[in-house]
Scaffold this motif. Structure first.
Motif, PDB file in Angstrom:
ATOM      1  N   LYS A   1      29.310  42.414  37.819  1.00 54.40           N
ATOM      2  CA  LYS A   1      28.276  43.400  38.141  1.00 54.40           C
ATOM      3  C   LYS A   1      28.792  44.831  38.043  1.00 54.40           C
ATOM      4  O   LYS A   1      28.044  45.740  37.696  1.00 54.40           O
ATOM      5  CB  LYS A   1      27.725  43.130  39.546  1.00 54.40           C
ATOM      6  CG  LYS A   1      26.867  41.876  39.632  1.00 54.40           C
ATOM      7  CD  LYS A   1      26.347  41.680  41.043  1.00 54.40           C
ATOM      8  CE  LYS A   1      25.474  40.436  41.144  1.00 54.40           C
ATOM      9  NZ  LYS A   1      24.977  40.222  42.517  1.00 54.40           N
ATOM     10  N   SER A   2      30.052  45.038  38.351  1.00 55.41           N
ATOM     11  CA  SER A   2      30.617  46.385  38.334  1.00 55.41           C
ATOM     12  C   SER A   2      31.143  46.789  36.971  1.00 55.41           C
ATOM     13  O   SER A   2      31.429  47.968  36.739  1.00 55.41           O
ATOM     14  CB  SER A   2      31.764  46.472  39.348  1.00 55.41           C
ATOM     15  OG  SER A   2      32.841  45.643  38.944  1.00 55.41           O
ATOM     16  N   GLY A   3      31.310  45.818  36.069  1.00 51.39           N
ATOM     17  CA  GLY A   3      31.916  46.112  34.771  1.00 51.39           C
ATOM     18  C   GLY A   3      33.422  45.954  34.774  1.00 51.39           C
ATOM     19  O   GLY A   3      34.068  46.067  33.732  1.00 51.39           O
ATOM     20  N   LEU A   4      34.033  45.673  35.929  1.00 57.07           N
ATOM     21  CA  LEU A   4      35.482  45.501  35.999  1.00 57.07           C
ATOM     22  C   LEU A   4      35.953  44.252  35.274  1.00 57.07           C
ATOM     23  O   LEU A   4      37.146  44.093  35.007  1.00 57.07           O
ATOM     24  CB  LEU A   4      35.935  45.452  37.462  1.00 57.07           C
ATOM     25  CG  LEU A   4      35.933  46.795  38.196  1.00 57.07           C
ATOM     26  CD1 LEU A   4      36.158  46.590  39.682  1.00 57.07           C
ATOM     27  CD2 LEU A   4      36.986  47.725  37.614  1.00 57.07           C
ATOM     28  N   ILE A   5      35.016  43.368  34.934  1.00 60.52           N
ATOM     29  CA  ILE A   5      35.395  42.176  34.177  1.00 60.52           C
ATOM     30  C   ILE A   5      35.929  42.562  32.797  1.00 60.52           C
ATOM     31  O   ILE A   5      36.674  41.796  32.173  1.00 60.52           O
ATOM     32  CB  ILE A   5      34.186  41.213  34.038  1.00 60.52           C
ATOM     33  CG1 ILE A   5      34.641  39.826  33.594  1.00 60.52           C
ATOM     34  CG2 ILE A   5      33.155  41.772  33.073  1.00 60.52           C
ATOM     35  CD1 ILE A   5      35.463  39.090  34.598  1.00 60.52           C
ATOM     36  N   LEU A   6      35.576  43.761  32.321  1.00 64.08           N
ATOM     37  CA  LEU A   6      36.034  44.196  30.999  1.00 64.08           C
ATOM     38  C   LEU A   6      37.540  44.423  30.958  1.00 64.08           C
ATOM     39  O   LEU A   6      38.231  43.811  30.135  1.00 64.08           O
ATOM     40  CB  LEU A   6      35.265  45.438  30.545  1.00 64.08           C
ATOM     41  CG  LEU A   6      33.742  45.265  30.446  1.00 64.08           C
ATOM     42  CD1 LEU A   6      33.092  46.575  30.014  1.00 64.08           C
ATOM     43  CD2 LEU A   6      33.372  44.144  29.486  1.00 64.08           C
ATOM     44  N   PRO A   7      38.117  45.273  31.837  1.00 60.83           N
ATOM     45  CA  PRO A   7      39.581  45.376  31.834  1.00 60.83           C
ATOM     46  C   PRO A   7      40.265  44.089  32.270  1.00 60.83           C
ATOM     47  O   PRO A   7      41.338  43.753  31.758  1.00 60.83           O
ATOM     48  CB  PRO A   7      39.863  46.522  32.805  1.00 60.83           C
ATOM     49  CG  PRO A   7      38.629  46.658  33.628  1.00 60.83           C
ATOM     50  CD  PRO A   7      37.494  46.255  32.749  1.00 60.83           C
ATOM     51  N   LEU A   8      39.646  43.348  33.192  1.00 63.37           N
ATOM     52  CA  LEU A   8      40.227  42.076  33.619  1.00 63.37           C
ATOM     53  C   LEU A   8      40.293  41.085  32.455  1.00 63.37           C
ATOM     54  O   LEU A   8      41.329  40.458  32.207  1.00 63.37           O
ATOM     55  CB  LEU A   8      39.383  41.465  34.754  1.00 63.37           C
ATOM     56  CG  LEU A   8      39.882  41.626  36.186  1.00 63.37           C
ATOM     57  CD1 LEU A   8      38.878  40.983  37.150  1.00 63.37           C
ATOM     58  CD2 LEU A   8      41.249  41.007  36.361  1.00 63.37           C
ATOM     59  N   GLY A   9      39.175  40.944  31.743  1.00 64.03           N
ATOM     60  CA  GLY A   9      39.124  39.998  30.632  1.00 64.03           C
ATOM     61  C   GLY A   9      40.089  40.369  29.526  1.00 64.03           C
ATOM     62  O   GLY A   9      40.742  39.494  28.929  1.00 64.03           O
TER      63      GLY A   9
END
Length: 344
Positions: free
Chosen positions: A133-141
Protein backbone atom coordinates in the motif's frame (compact mmCIF):
# COMPACT_ATOMS: atom_id res chain seq x y z
CA UNK A 1 -4.19 -7.11 28.31
CA UNK A 2 -3.21 -3.84 26.67
CA UNK A 3 -5.98 -1.66 25.31
CA UNK A 4 -5.88 -0.55 21.68
CA UNK A 5 -4.75 2.95 22.70
CA UNK A 6 -1.94 1.56 24.82
CA UNK A 7 -0.77 -0.69 21.96
CA UNK A 8 -0.84 2.29 19.61
CA UNK A 9 1.14 4.39 22.08
CA UNK A 10 3.65 1.56 22.49
CA UNK A 11 4.10 1.27 18.72
CA UNK A 12 4.68 5.01 18.34
CA UNK A 13 7.23 5.00 21.18
CA UNK A 14 9.00 2.07 19.49
CA UNK A 15 9.22 4.00 16.22
CA UNK A 16 10.50 7.13 17.98
CA UNK A 17 13.19 5.07 19.76
CA UNK A 18 14.38 3.62 16.46
CA UNK A 19 14.43 7.05 14.85
CA UNK A 20 16.51 8.35 17.76
CA UNK A 21 18.99 5.51 17.33
CA UNK A 22 19.36 6.35 13.65
CA UNK A 23 20.15 10.02 14.25
CA UNK A 24 23.55 10.90 12.83
CA UNK A 25 23.85 7.69 10.82
CA UNK A 26 24.75 8.75 7.28
CA UNK A 27 24.06 5.31 5.77
CA UNK A 28 20.67 5.10 7.45
CA UNK A 29 19.74 8.54 6.14
CA UNK A 30 20.77 7.56 2.62
CA UNK A 31 18.73 4.35 2.81
CA UNK A 32 15.66 6.22 4.03
CA UNK A 33 16.05 8.85 1.33
CA UNK A 34 16.29 6.08 -1.28
CA UNK A 35 13.04 4.53 0.00
CA UNK A 36 11.30 7.90 -0.04
CA UNK A 37 12.51 8.53 -3.59
CA UNK A 38 11.25 5.13 -4.76
CA UNK A 39 7.83 5.73 -3.21
CA UNK A 40 7.61 9.26 -4.66
CA UNK A 41 8.50 7.95 -8.13
CA UNK A 42 5.84 5.28 -7.78
CA UNK A 43 3.10 7.81 -7.00
CA UNK A 44 4.15 10.11 -9.83
CA UNK A 45 4.10 7.21 -12.29
CA UNK A 46 0.71 6.00 -11.04
CA UNK A 47 -0.81 9.46 -11.27
CA UNK A 48 0.46 9.76 -14.82
CA UNK A 49 -0.98 6.40 -15.84
CA UNK A 50 -4.29 7.21 -14.17
CA UNK A 51 -4.49 10.53 -16.06
CA UNK A 52 -3.65 8.87 -19.38
CA UNK A 53 -6.30 6.22 -18.74
CA UNK A 54 -8.93 8.90 -18.22
CA UNK A 55 -8.89 9.00 -14.42
CA UNK A 56 -10.46 5.56 -14.00
CA UNK A 57 -8.51 4.86 -10.82
CA UNK A 58 -9.95 1.41 -10.09
CA UNK A 59 -6.58 -0.25 -9.66
CA UNK A 60 -5.12 2.78 -7.89
CA UNK A 61 -7.76 2.60 -5.17
CA UNK A 62 -6.01 -0.45 -3.78
CA UNK A 63 -2.95 1.63 -2.86
CA UNK A 64 -3.47 4.62 -0.58
CA UNK A 65 -0.91 7.28 0.36
CA UNK A 66 0.73 7.21 3.79
CA UNK A 67 -1.52 9.93 5.20
CA UNK A 68 -4.60 7.81 4.43
CA UNK A 69 -3.42 4.84 6.44
CA UNK A 70 -4.96 3.69 9.67
CA UNK A 71 -2.63 4.19 12.61
CA UNK A 72 -1.69 0.53 12.70
CA UNK A 73 -0.75 0.45 9.02
CA UNK A 74 1.20 3.68 9.36
CA UNK A 75 3.16 2.13 12.21
CA UNK A 76 4.05 -0.84 10.03
CA UNK A 77 5.19 1.47 7.24
CA UNK A 78 7.52 3.34 9.59
CA UNK A 79 8.89 0.06 10.91
CA UNK A 80 9.55 -1.18 7.38
CA UNK A 81 11.43 2.01 6.47
CA UNK A 82 13.61 1.69 9.55
CA UNK A 83 14.15 -2.03 8.97
CA UNK A 84 15.36 -1.27 5.44
CA UNK A 85 17.76 1.31 6.83
CA UNK A 86 19.03 -1.13 9.44
CA UNK A 87 19.27 -4.01 6.92
CA UNK A 88 17.08 -6.24 9.07
CA UNK A 89 15.43 -8.13 6.20
CA UNK A 90 16.84 -11.54 5.29
CA UNK A 91 16.21 -14.02 2.51
CA UNK A 92 15.47 -17.63 3.37
CA UNK A 93 15.67 -20.38 0.76
CA UNK A 94 13.47 -23.44 0.29
CA UNK A 95 14.25 -26.24 -2.16
CA UNK A 96 11.92 -27.35 -4.92
CA UNK A 97 12.68 -30.99 -5.61
CA UNK A 98 12.31 -32.85 -8.89
CA UNK A 99 11.73 -36.57 -8.60
CA UNK A 100 11.51 -39.63 -10.82
CA UNK A 101 13.98 -42.38 -9.96
CA UNK A 102 15.91 -39.98 -7.74
CA UNK A 103 15.29 -36.71 -5.92
CA UNK A 104 17.26 -33.64 -6.92
CA UNK A 105 17.05 -29.99 -5.90
CA UNK A 106 16.63 -28.22 -9.22
CA UNK A 107 14.94 -24.99 -8.07
CA UNK A 108 15.15 -22.84 -4.98
CA UNK A 109 12.53 -20.32 -3.88
CA UNK A 110 13.70 -17.09 -2.24
CA UNK A 111 11.40 -16.06 0.61
CA UNK A 112 11.57 -12.73 2.42
CA UNK A 113 11.81 -12.93 6.23
CA UNK A 114 12.15 -10.22 8.84
CA UNK A 115 14.01 -11.35 11.98
CA UNK A 116 13.52 -8.14 13.94
CA UNK A 117 15.93 -7.73 16.88
CA UNK A 118 13.08 -6.06 18.80
CA UNK A 119 10.00 -8.07 17.82
CA UNK A 120 11.39 -11.45 16.82
CA UNK A 121 10.57 -13.14 13.51
CA UNK A 122 7.94 -11.21 11.52
CA UNK A 123 6.40 -13.17 8.65
CA UNK A 124 5.40 -11.63 5.30
CA UNK A 125 1.65 -11.75 5.91
CA UNK A 126 2.17 -9.18 8.69
CA UNK A 127 4.12 -6.56 6.75
CA UNK A 128 3.70 -7.16 3.00
CA UNK A 129 0.19 -5.56 2.84
CA UNK A 130 1.54 -2.32 4.33
CA UNK A 131 4.60 -2.48 2.06
CA UNK A 132 2.36 -2.80 -1.00
CA UNK A 133 0.00 0.00 0.00
CA UNK A 134 2.86 2.40 0.72
CA UNK A 135 4.92 1.51 -2.35
CA UNK A 136 7.80 0.24 -0.18
CA UNK A 137 7.39 -3.14 -1.86
CA UNK A 138 9.28 -1.61 -4.81
CA UNK A 139 12.67 -1.18 -3.08
CA UNK A 140 12.04 -4.35 -1.09
CA UNK A 141 11.27 -6.41 -4.20
CA UNK A 142 14.27 -5.04 -6.06
CA UNK A 143 16.55 -5.88 -3.13
CA UNK A 144 15.18 -9.44 -2.89
CA UNK A 145 15.65 -10.13 -6.60
CA UNK A 146 19.16 -8.69 -6.71
CA UNK A 147 20.33 -10.40 -3.51
CA UNK A 148 18.84 -13.79 -4.40
CA UNK A 149 20.31 -13.68 -7.93
CA UNK A 150 23.76 -13.00 -6.46
CA UNK A 151 23.44 -15.88 -3.98
CA UNK A 152 22.14 -18.45 -6.45
CA UNK A 153 24.76 -17.37 -9.00
CA UNK A 154 27.41 -18.22 -6.39
CA UNK A 155 25.89 -21.69 -5.96
CA UNK A 156 25.79 -22.16 -9.72
CA UNK A 157 29.48 -21.24 -9.99
CA UNK A 158 30.22 -23.71 -7.20
CA UNK A 159 29.04 -26.54 -9.45
CA UNK A 160 25.23 -26.46 -9.22
CA UNK A 161 24.82 -25.00 -12.70
CA UNK A 162 21.30 -26.38 -13.26
CA UNK A 163 19.87 -24.62 -10.20
CA UNK A 164 16.97 -22.25 -10.93
CA UNK A 165 15.75 -19.40 -8.75
CA UNK A 166 12.09 -18.64 -8.02
CA UNK A 167 11.16 -15.18 -6.66
CA UNK A 168 7.73 -13.84 -5.70
CA UNK A 169 6.62 -10.67 -7.45
CA UNK A 170 4.01 -8.23 -6.17
CA UNK A 171 1.19 -7.07 -8.47
CA UNK A 172 2.36 -3.53 -7.74
CA UNK A 173 5.81 -4.33 -9.12
CA UNK A 174 4.29 -5.77 -12.28
CA UNK A 175 2.27 -2.59 -12.79
CA UNK A 176 5.41 -0.46 -13.09
CA UNK A 177 6.17 0.60 -16.63
CA UNK A 178 9.89 0.03 -16.09
CA UNK A 179 9.57 -3.32 -14.32
CA UNK A 180 10.86 -5.40 -17.25
CA UNK A 181 13.80 -3.03 -17.66
CA UNK A 182 14.57 -3.29 -13.92
CA UNK A 183 14.62 -7.09 -14.08
CA UNK A 184 16.84 -6.98 -17.17
CA UNK A 185 19.25 -4.60 -15.42
CA UNK A 186 19.49 -6.75 -12.28
CA UNK A 187 20.14 -9.90 -14.32
CA UNK A 188 22.93 -8.12 -16.20
CA UNK A 189 24.47 -6.78 -12.98
CA UNK A 190 24.43 -10.23 -11.38
CA UNK A 191 25.45 -12.09 -14.56
CA UNK A 192 22.36 -14.26 -14.10
CA UNK A 193 20.89 -16.35 -16.93
CA UNK A 194 17.24 -15.31 -17.53
CA UNK A 195 16.36 -18.92 -18.31
CA UNK A 196 17.32 -19.82 -14.72
CA UNK A 197 14.87 -17.31 -13.22
CA UNK A 198 11.22 -17.96 -12.36
CA UNK A 199 8.93 -15.14 -11.23
CA UNK A 200 5.92 -16.21 -9.18
CA UNK A 201 2.66 -14.25 -9.34
CA UNK A 202 -0.58 -14.80 -7.45
CA UNK A 203 -4.19 -14.51 -8.53
CA UNK A 204 -4.35 -10.99 -7.10
CA UNK A 205 -2.61 -9.72 -10.26
CA UNK A 206 -6.00 -10.01 -11.98
CA UNK A 207 -7.34 -7.10 -9.88
CA UNK A 208 -5.17 -4.51 -11.63
CA UNK A 209 -4.68 -3.50 -15.25
CA UNK A 210 -4.85 -7.04 -16.59
CA UNK A 211 -3.88 -6.19 -20.17
CA UNK A 212 -0.81 -4.26 -19.04
CA UNK A 213 0.21 -7.03 -16.62
CA UNK A 214 -0.12 -9.64 -19.36
CA UNK A 215 2.03 -7.45 -21.62
CA UNK A 216 4.77 -7.23 -18.98
CA UNK A 217 4.64 -10.97 -18.34
CA UNK A 218 4.85 -11.68 -22.08
CA UNK A 219 7.96 -9.50 -22.32
CA UNK A 220 9.53 -11.43 -19.45
CA UNK A 221 8.72 -14.75 -21.12
CA UNK A 222 10.35 -13.52 -24.32
CA UNK A 223 13.53 -12.95 -22.31
CA UNK A 224 13.42 -16.63 -21.29
CA UNK A 225 12.19 -16.02 -17.74
CA UNK A 226 9.72 -18.56 -16.36
CA UNK A 227 6.35 -17.40 -15.02
CA UNK A 228 4.72 -19.42 -12.26
CA UNK A 229 1.10 -18.93 -11.21
CA UNK A 230 0.95 -19.42 -7.45
CA UNK A 231 -1.89 -20.68 -5.23
CA UNK A 232 -3.68 -22.35 -8.13
CA UNK A 233 -7.11 -23.77 -7.31
CA UNK A 234 -8.05 -21.41 -4.51
CA UNK A 235 -10.59 -19.43 -6.58
CA UNK A 236 -12.91 -20.19 -9.45
CA UNK A 237 -11.21 -17.56 -11.61
CA UNK A 238 -7.89 -19.44 -11.46
CA UNK A 239 -8.66 -21.36 -14.63
CA UNK A 240 -9.41 -18.17 -16.54
CA UNK A 241 -6.07 -16.55 -15.76
CA UNK A 242 -4.24 -19.81 -16.49
CA UNK A 243 -5.67 -19.43 -19.98
CA UNK A 244 -4.98 -15.69 -20.37
CA UNK A 245 -1.56 -15.21 -18.76
CA UNK A 246 1.66 -16.39 -20.47
CA UNK A 247 2.70 -18.78 -17.69
CA UNK A 248 4.62 -22.04 -18.04
CA UNK A 249 4.39 -23.26 -14.42
CA UNK A 250 1.51 -23.85 -12.00
CA UNK A 251 1.93 -24.13 -8.23
CA UNK A 252 -0.82 -26.07 -6.48
CA UNK A 253 -1.97 -24.36 -3.30
CA UNK A 254 -0.84 -26.15 -0.08
CA UNK A 255 -4.47 -26.27 1.10
CA UNK A 256 -5.18 -29.07 -1.40
CA UNK A 257 -2.03 -30.98 -0.50
CA UNK A 258 -2.64 -30.67 3.24
CA UNK A 259 -5.60 -33.08 3.29
CA UNK A 260 -5.00 -34.98 0.05
CA UNK A 261 -4.76 -38.24 2.02
CA UNK A 262 -8.17 -37.89 3.68
CA UNK A 263 -10.25 -35.68 1.39
CA UNK A 264 -11.45 -37.14 -1.89
CA UNK A 265 -12.33 -33.66 -3.14
CA UNK A 266 -8.80 -32.33 -2.69
CA UNK A 267 -7.37 -35.40 -4.40
CA UNK A 268 -9.76 -34.99 -7.35
CA UNK A 269 -8.90 -31.27 -7.70
CA UNK A 270 -5.16 -31.99 -7.68
CA UNK A 271 -5.62 -34.77 -10.26
CA UNK A 272 -7.68 -32.44 -12.48
CA UNK A 273 -5.08 -29.66 -12.23
CA UNK A 274 -2.30 -32.08 -13.16
CA UNK A 275 -4.28 -33.37 -16.16
CA UNK A 276 -5.05 -29.83 -17.30
CA UNK A 277 -1.41 -28.78 -16.96
CA UNK A 278 -0.26 -31.79 -18.95
CA UNK A 279 -2.70 -30.93 -21.74
CA UNK A 280 -1.43 -27.33 -21.79
CA UNK A 281 2.24 -28.31 -21.60
CA UNK A 282 2.77 -26.70 -18.18
CA UNK A 283 4.99 -27.85 -15.34
CA UNK A 284 3.38 -28.28 -11.91
CA UNK A 285 4.82 -27.83 -8.42
CA UNK A 286 2.94 -29.26 -5.44
CA UNK A 287 3.45 -27.04 -2.39
CA UNK A 288 3.07 -28.08 1.22
CA UNK A 289 4.48 -31.61 0.91
CA UNK A 290 5.04 -32.55 4.53
CA UNK A 291 4.97 -36.36 4.59
CA UNK A 292 6.14 -39.36 2.57
CA UNK A 293 2.53 -40.45 2.13
CA UNK A 294 1.60 -37.14 0.49
CA UNK A 295 4.63 -37.44 -1.76
CA UNK A 296 3.59 -40.95 -2.76
CA UNK A 297 0.05 -39.88 -3.67
CA UNK A 298 1.23 -36.85 -5.64
CA UNK A 299 3.77 -38.96 -7.51
CA UNK A 300 1.10 -41.50 -8.44
CA UNK A 301 -1.08 -38.68 -9.77
CA UNK A 302 1.74 -37.59 -12.07
CA UNK A 303 3.35 -34.69 -10.18
CA UNK A 304 7.12 -34.39 -10.62
CA UNK A 305 8.04 -31.23 -8.69
CA UNK A 306 7.60 -30.97 -4.92
CA UNK A 307 8.09 -28.31 -2.25
CA UNK A 308 7.57 -28.60 1.47
CA UNK A 309 8.99 -29.32 4.90
CA UNK A 310 9.47 -32.98 4.05
CA UNK A 311 12.62 -31.86 2.26
CA UNK A 312 13.42 -28.66 4.16
CA UNK A 313 11.66 -25.61 5.59
CA UNK A 314 12.88 -22.20 4.39
CA UNK A 315 16.38 -21.69 5.81
CA UNK A 316 19.14 -19.05 5.62
CA UNK A 317 21.67 -19.35 2.79
CA UNK A 318 24.30 -20.85 5.08
CA UNK A 319 21.97 -23.68 6.07
CA UNK A 320 20.71 -24.23 2.52
CA UNK A 321 24.12 -24.74 0.92
CA UNK A 322 24.69 -28.21 2.48
CA UNK A 323 21.39 -29.42 0.99
CA UNK A 324 22.81 -28.90 -2.49
CA UNK A 325 25.28 -31.69 -1.80
CA UNK A 326 22.36 -34.08 -1.40
CA UNK A 327 19.38 -34.27 0.89
CA UNK A 328 20.08 -36.01 4.23
CA UNK A 329 20.86 -39.72 3.54
CA UNK A 330 18.19 -41.03 5.92
CA UNK A 331 15.53 -38.95 4.18
CA UNK A 332 16.77 -39.97 0.74
CA UNK A 333 16.52 -43.65 1.58
CA UNK A 334 12.96 -43.46 2.87
CA UNK A 335 11.62 -41.07 0.23
CA UNK A 336 13.12 -42.94 -2.72
CA UNK A 337 11.59 -46.17 -1.42
CA UNK A 338 8.21 -44.47 -1.40
CA UNK A 339 8.65 -43.18 -4.94
CA UNK A 340 9.76 -46.56 -6.29
CA UNK A 341 6.80 -48.26 -4.65
CA UNK A 342 4.46 -45.67 -6.16
CA UNK A 343 5.93 -45.79 -9.66
CA UNK A 344 3.39 -46.51 -12.37
Amino acid sequence: METRDKRKSSQLRYIQELEDRLQGGERAELELEYCKKQVAEFWRARDGRKERAGGNGRAASRYLPDNRFADRERAWVERIKLALAREEFKIYYQPIVQGEEKLEITWVEALLHWPSPDLGMIYPDKFIPAAEKSGLILPLGEWVLSTACAQVRDWQRAGHCRLKLAVNVSPLELEQEDFVARVERILAERDFDPQKLILEVTESVAVGDFAFLAENLSALREMGIGIALDDIGTRCSSLEWVKKLPANILKIDPAFVLDIEEDAGSKAIVAALLDMAAALGLEVVAEGVASSRKLELLHKLGCRFFQGNLFSPPVPAGDFAPLLGGLPPADIKGILAVMRSGRK
